[in-house]
Design a protein around this motif. Structure first.
Motif, PDB file in Angstrom:
ATOM      1  N   VAL A  21     -13.756  12.588 -46.161  1.00 40.32           N
ATOM      2  CA  VAL A  21     -14.869  13.161 -46.911  1.00 40.32           C
ATOM      3  C   VAL A  21     -14.368  13.975 -48.096  1.00 40.32           C
ATOM      4  N   GLN A  22     -15.258  14.227 -49.047  1.00 45.29           N
ATOM      5  CA  GLN A  22     -15.051  15.226 -50.088  1.00 45.29           C
ATOM      6  C   GLN A  22     -15.805  16.478 -49.662  1.00 45.29           C
ATOM      7  N   ASP A  23     -15.113  17.634 -49.606  1.00 45.11           N
ATOM      8  CA  ASP A  23     -15.677  18.804 -48.915  1.00 45.11           C
ATOM      9  C   ASP A  23     -16.504  19.762 -49.777  1.00 45.11           C
ATOM     10  N   ASN A  24     -16.631  19.515 -51.071  1.00 45.53           N
ATOM     11  CA  ASN A  24     -17.396  20.374 -51.998  1.00 45.53           C
ATOM     12  C   ASN A  24     -16.746  21.724 -52.265  1.00 45.53           C
ATOM     13  N   GLY A  25     -15.492  21.886 -51.882  1.00 43.18           N
ATOM     14  CA  GLY A  25     -14.773  23.118 -52.194  1.00 43.18           C
ATOM     15  C   GLY A  25     -14.894  24.180 -51.120  1.00 43.18           C
ATOM     16  N   ILE A  26     -14.077  25.213 -51.252  1.00 46.55           N
ATOM     17  CA  ILE A  26     -14.036  26.313 -50.286  1.00 46.55           C
ATOM     18  C   ILE A  26     -13.998  27.629 -51.048  1.00 46.55           C
ATOM     19  N   ARG A  27     -14.825  28.579 -50.627  1.00 46.39           N
ATOM     20  CA  ARG A  27     -14.803  29.919 -51.221  1.00 46.39           C
ATOM     21  C   ARG A  27     -13.842  30.803 -50.438  1.00 46.39           C
TER      22      ARG A  27
END
Length: 202
Positions: free
Chosen positions: A164-170
């Motif tokens: 998957v592509q995870d949409n980034g992490i803060r």
């Protein structure tokens, strides 16, 4: 009959819900996933009538548009909201007379997921332990949308793996990691997964 590959991944442009310019990053995983899906069909599949990031001048603006007009909310995006938003987005972009030139369907099955990926169609994935009432168990996400871009079937003992592509992490310091590929075992997460398939007549 063509033999299935043990591992396959699609070339999908990653989106990041935490990048500067995203108006409501904490609840933008659904819009970011939808934007990445639309960008794929626009760029990789040649559906030029579907607005991609270039139309909005940036990925952040693309995410914001979907958030504002196609189902974004402060508490996230439901599967029903995602489907409706996707239908509205495509309905406005693609010409149709007697029938829609696309279809959207919900499912939760690895073989169907494989078939979609094999057909070069990414799949939106929603992880939701809260509304699935799955209080126990360890899951990849509690409540999150990602874009399924591939699978790995090489380890028979471990079972199928979603790519998957995870949409980034803060991060706690205010920084973020851009959207990137992640591998998630299917079976331990199946009970909280909703999969959304999109087929467009080309």
């Amino acid at each position: 009959m063509k033999e299935k590959q043990p591992e396959i991944r699609l070339d999908v442009e990653p989106y990041t819900q935490w990048e500067p310019g995203v108006s409501s990053p904490g609840s933008a995983c659904g819009p970011a996933t939808m934007a990445a899906l639309m960008e794929y069909w626009h760029t990789r599949r040649g559906c030029s009538l579907i607005p991609g990031a270039g139309y909005f001048h940036s990925k952040a603006a693309h995410i914001n548009y979907i958030y504002s007009h196609h189902g974004g909310t402060p508490w996230g995006m439901s599967a029903r909201g995602f489907v409706k938003g996707l239908q509205d987005y495509l309905g406005a972009a693609l010409p149709h007379e007697n029938r829609k030139p696309f279809s959207v369907s919900l499912f939760n099955h690895m073989q169907r997921y494989q078939a979609e990926i094999d057909a070069k169609r990414p799949v939106a994935l929603k992880f939701d332990r809260w509304f699935s009432l799955r209080w126990r168990g360890r899951y990849a996400y509690d409540y999150h949308w990602v874009l399924g871009t591939g699978y790995d079937m090489t380890d028979k003992a471990a079972g199928p793996v979603l790519i998957v592509q995870d949409n980034g992490i803060r991060h706690k310091n205010g920084g973020f990691t851009p959207g990137r590929e992640r591998r998630i075992p299917f079976l331990p997460n199946q009970s909280i997964l909703t999969m959304v398939a999109l087929h467009i007549d080309l």
